[in-house]
Scaffold this active site. Sequence first.
Site, PDB file in Angstrom:
ATOM      1  N   SER A 112      -6.462 -26.611  -7.385  1.00  0.00           N
ATOM      2  CA  SER A 112      -6.013 -25.219  -7.233  1.00  0.00           C
ATOM      3  C   SER A 112      -6.390 -24.766  -5.833  1.00  0.00           C
ATOM      4  O   SER A 112      -7.441 -24.157  -5.623  1.00  0.00           O
ATOM      5  CB  SER A 112      -6.659 -24.327  -8.294  1.00  0.00           C
ATOM      6  OG  SER A 112      -6.223 -24.682  -9.586  1.00  0.00           O
ATOM      7  N   LYS A 132       0.429 -21.252  -9.401  1.00  0.00           N
ATOM      8  CA  LYS A 132      -0.770 -21.542 -10.198  1.00  0.00           C
ATOM      9  C   LYS A 132      -1.788 -20.410 -10.071  1.00  0.00           C
ATOM     10  O   LYS A 132      -2.403 -19.999 -11.066  1.00  0.00           O
ATOM     11  CB  LYS A 132      -1.393 -22.867  -9.737  1.00  0.00           C
ATOM     12  CG  LYS A 132      -2.751 -23.186 -10.377  1.00  0.00           C
ATOM     13  CD  LYS A 132      -2.670 -23.343 -11.884  1.00  0.00           C
ATOM     14  CE  LYS A 132      -4.040 -23.468 -12.535  1.00  0.00           C
ATOM     15  NZ  LYS A 132      -4.781 -24.662 -12.132  1.00  0.00           N
ATOM     16  N   LYS A 161     -12.831 -18.080  -8.740  1.00  0.00           N
ATOM     17  CA  LYS A 161     -12.243 -18.507  -7.467  1.00  0.00           C
ATOM     18  C   LYS A 161     -10.733 -18.294  -7.470  1.00  0.00           C
ATOM     19  O   LYS A 161     -10.156 -17.793  -6.490  1.00  0.00           O
ATOM     20  CB  LYS A 161     -12.565 -19.982  -7.225  1.00  0.00           C
ATOM     21  CG  LYS A 161     -12.048 -20.543  -5.910  1.00  0.00           C
ATOM     22  CD  LYS A 161     -11.828 -22.038  -5.983  1.00  0.00           C
ATOM     23  CE  LYS A 161     -10.602 -22.373  -6.807  1.00  0.00           C
ATOM     24  NZ  LYS A 161     -10.218 -23.804  -6.756  1.00  0.00           N
TER      25      LYS A 161
END
Length: 312
Positions: A94, A169, A238
């Site tokens: 990611s 994402k 995050k």
Amino acid sequence: MIQTVGFIGLGKMGLPMARNLLTNGYDVYGMDVNDSAISEFQSYGGKTGKLLDWIHNVQTIILMLPSSKIVNQVIDEIIDHYSSESLTIIDMSSSYPEETRTNFKKLEENNIEFLDAPVSGGVKKAVTAELTIMIGGRVDIFTKCKRLLESMGKSLFHVGPIGSGHLIKAINNYLSGTHLLATCEAVQLLERFEVEPETAIHVFNQSTGRSGSTEYKFPSFILTESFDSGFSLELLRKDLEMAKNLFLQTEAETNLPQLVFNRFDDASQALAKDADHTEIYQYVSSYLLQRGKLNEKDSETIHCSGNSSISI
């Protein structure tokens, strides 16, 4: 001809993904900083070694790493050591979309092909090779890597140019985190009125309030109090920070991404360093409810339309 793949990052997601490549007939070299992950990978038939030991033997390198910073470091190392005729890197981490585009330019200058292909579905679907994979990059490169990706995922979507996979994402995880936080607060508010959490979740799942959190996370990890989804609170924090920054960069007129991030950021500081992301439920209880009482006072009056009011 058996395709040879390098897989860097054998964590909770990466290890089962790499194992599925082995199961599908690929020759796989694996790397990780965790010795136990390396040993388990070897027990599945995987090969190991330093990057220099195998980089010239592989046609594709998959990255499944915890941060863009580490991805950037690994890509720079690959560029430094690469001298083969054909190599494709697939970043399934990611990562930040802007940094993905920067990496693409560096790799393109060195004749290395690149896709960003982050995943959704958690450890369970990583094990069963049923991940959703969101791919950004050139269509012809995606087509070339499609069988490889199908060995790890069930639903493949080519979503746009390089960086698009990481972009969608980040937004997906923003939605997931928002659903989870809202559901935690809603369930605990209902519990204040003596509605059992199991009952609330069952009703939501038969109604328009349902989501991945109500259908999967609550029954599997929260109501059971196992809190072991395999995806850490820190990683979701995050991703939410990434989404928040994307909204800020586009000067979008919304403060919701900031509010959601703030809650998860506070939770990551309050809970254990290795807390599962579903443990946000326990953090919510620290500020929303205290064993059946509202935090600030035992009763308030909510004013409704007209002259009516409800005492709580």
